[in-house]
Design a protein around this motif. Structure first.
Motif, PDB file in Angstrom:
ATOM      1  N   ALA A 221       1.133  -1.316   0.228  1.00 26.92           N
ATOM      2  CA  ALA A 221      -0.281  -0.420  -0.113  1.00 26.92           C
ATOM      3  C   ALA A 221       1.030   0.888  -0.078  1.00 26.92           C
ATOM      4  O   ALA A 221       0.670   2.165  -1.396  1.00 26.92           O
ATOM      5  CB  ALA A 221      -0.363   0.435   1.205  1.00 26.92           C
ATOM      6  N   ALA A 222       1.440   1.216   1.167  1.00 28.28           N
ATOM      7  CA  ALA A 222       2.921   2.102   0.660  1.00 28.28           C
ATOM      8  C   ALA A 222       4.204   2.693  -0.453  1.00 28.28           C
ATOM      9  O   ALA A 222       3.684   3.821  -0.707  1.00 28.28           O
ATOM     10  CB  ALA A 222       3.717   2.259   1.780  1.00 28.28           C
ATOM     11  N   ARG A 223       3.953   1.617  -0.656  1.00 30.46           N
ATOM     12  CA  ARG A 223       4.922   1.360  -2.827  1.00 30.46           C
ATOM     13  C   ARG A 223       3.246   2.194  -3.477  1.00 30.46           C
ATOM     14  O   ARG A 223       3.805   3.172  -4.272  1.00 30.46           O
ATOM     15  CB  ARG A 223       5.336  -0.014  -2.978  1.00 30.46           C
ATOM     16  N   ASP A 224       2.332   1.273  -3.811  1.00 32.47           N
ATOM     17  CA  ASP A 224       1.310   2.311  -3.958  1.00 32.47           C
ATOM     18  C   ASP A 224       1.091   2.757  -4.307  1.00 32.47           C
ATOM     19  O   ASP A 224       0.641   4.153  -5.731  1.00 32.47           O
ATOM     20  CB  ASP A 224       0.144   0.810  -4.722  1.00 32.47           C
ATOM     21  N   LEU A 225       0.945   4.258  -2.752  1.00 35.47           N
ATOM     22  CA  LEU A 225       0.712   5.148  -2.679  1.00 35.47           C
ATOM     23  C   LEU A 225       1.731   6.235  -3.378  1.00 35.47           C
ATOM     24  O   LEU A 225       1.093   6.706  -4.120  1.00 35.47           O
ATOM     25  CB  LEU A 225       0.569   5.347  -1.333  1.00 35.47           C
ATOM     26  N   LYS A 226       3.125   5.750  -3.528  1.00 34.19           N
ATOM     27  CA  LYS A 226       3.954   6.755  -3.652  1.00 34.19           C
ATOM     28  C   LYS A 226       4.148   6.426  -5.585  1.00 34.19           C
ATOM     29  O   LYS A 226       3.985   7.972  -6.357  1.00 34.19           O
ATOM     30  CB  LYS A 226       5.538   5.884  -3.007  1.00 34.19           C
ATOM     31  N   ALA A 227       3.027   5.715  -5.630  1.00 33.13           N
ATOM     32  CA  ALA A 227       3.246   5.678  -7.470  1.00 33.13           C
ATOM     33  C   ALA A 227       2.324   5.759  -7.758  1.00 33.13           C
ATOM     34  O   ALA A 227       2.006   5.645  -9.138  1.00 33.13           O
ATOM     35  CB  ALA A 227       3.256   3.644  -7.359  1.00 33.13           C
ATOM     36  N   GLY A 228       1.676   6.899  -7.106  1.00 30.75           N
ATOM     37  CA  GLY A 228       0.563   7.343  -7.618  1.00 30.75           C
ATOM     38  C   GLY A 228      -0.810   5.939  -8.109  1.00 30.75           C
ATOM     39  O   GLY A 228      -1.840   6.344  -8.528  1.00 30.75           O
TER      40      GLY A 228
ATOM     41  N   ALA B 261      -3.746   7.893   3.872  1.00 27.75           N
ATOM     42  CA  ALA B 261      -3.141   7.400   4.562  1.00 27.75           C
ATOM     43  C   ALA B 261      -2.624   6.025   4.392  1.00 27.75           C
ATOM     44  O   ALA B 261      -3.908   5.075   4.093  1.00 27.75           O
ATOM     45  CB  ALA B 261      -3.401   8.249   5.921  1.00 27.75           C
ATOM     46  N   VAL B 262      -1.908   5.306   4.441  1.00 33.57           N
ATOM     47  CA  VAL B 262      -1.103   3.802   4.926  1.00 33.57           C
ATOM     48  C   VAL B 262      -0.893   3.545   6.140  1.00 33.57           C
ATOM     49  O   VAL B 262      -0.415   4.347   6.939  1.00 33.57           O
ATOM     50  CB  VAL B 262      -0.520   3.587   3.748  1.00 33.57           C
ATOM     51  N   ILE B 263      -1.377   2.652   6.656  1.00 33.04           N
ATOM     52  CA  ILE B 263      -1.240   2.263   7.280  1.00 33.04           C
ATOM     53  C   ILE B 263       0.289   0.911   7.809  1.00 33.04           C
ATOM     54  O   ILE B 263      -0.353  -0.037   6.859  1.00 33.04           O
ATOM     55  CB  ILE B 263      -2.189   1.374   8.910  1.00 33.04           C
ATOM     56  N   ALA B 264       1.640   1.063   7.925  1.00 34.58           N
ATOM     57  CA  ALA B 264       2.290   0.225   7.482  1.00 34.58           C
ATOM     58  C   ALA B 264       3.301   0.311   8.243  1.00 34.58           C
ATOM     59  O   ALA B 264       3.723   1.517   9.254  1.00 34.58           O
ATOM     60  CB  ALA B 264       2.536   0.634   5.945  1.00 34.58           C
TER      61      ALA B 264
END
Length: 191
Positions: free
Chosen positions: A140-147, A154-157
């Motif tokens: 989820a963090a990677r995909d948030l940064k990738a748009g 917000a991502v919980i990670a």
């Protein structure tokens, strides 16, 4: 004859708690191994059955969130041998794109287990946020940064995911209970 390197499949992306569990197991057992990121439990067990990895590591129960449903569904579909277990203290963090403020958050994206571990926090801090279930916290963090997720998400990670993917940590240790322990199992191909 050249011996191939041991491969350990983990049910998460780089920066996940499963990666942390894999590294902890490698250190504990003094293993020189390569981690293979299978994203979910189904991927770990399928890779194990196909002989692509030697060991698989994934979470099965958390002290707050209970049984990891996806793990038990995957375990029901595949043959494997339980080899070991380990406990990991999980510290959930709220990650955002740089500059996003608390009041601008409209969505929370994470694995369903992280939602269970942080449900009182989410209800208190983000009662109107849309919950977006994702296959893995670090993914989820990677995909948030990738748009691939809306910018107001917000991502919980894990904290490590923020550094890997260029996100900011808005808050640390947002899980509802401390310690927040997760049991991971280590498995091999069925013999």
């Amino acid at each position: 004859m050249i011996e191939s390197k041991l491969k350990i499949g983990v049910s998460g992306d780089a920066g996940s708690f499963s990666e942390e569990a894999g590294k902890l197991y490698m250190d504990r057992e003094s293993l020189n191994a390569e981690l293979v990121y299978s994203i979910d439990m189904e991927g770990v067990l399928a890779s194990l059955e196909r002989g692509e990895i030697n060991l698989g590591i994934f979470p099965v129960v958390n002290s707050q969130g209970g049984l990891v449903h996806q793990a038990f569904v995957a375990m029901g579909r595949h043959n494997f041998t339980l080899k070991d277990e380990l406990w990991l203290e999980v510290q959930q963090c709220l990650l955002v794109l740089p500059g996003l403020t608390h009041k601008e958050i409209k969505n929370i994206a994470t694995h369903p287990q992280a939602v269970l571990q942080c449900q009182r926090y989410i209800k208190r801090e983000f009662p109107d946020a849309k919950i977006i279930e994702w296959a893995d916290t670090a993914k989820a963090a990677r995909d948030l940064k990738a748009g691939l997720l809306p910018a107001a998400t917000a991502v919980i990670a894990p904290a490590r995911a923020a550094g890997l993917y260029g996100l900011e940590i808005l808050e640390r240790n947002i899980q509802d209970m401390r310690p927040n322990l997760t049991t991971f199992i280590v498995c091999t191909n069925y013999e």
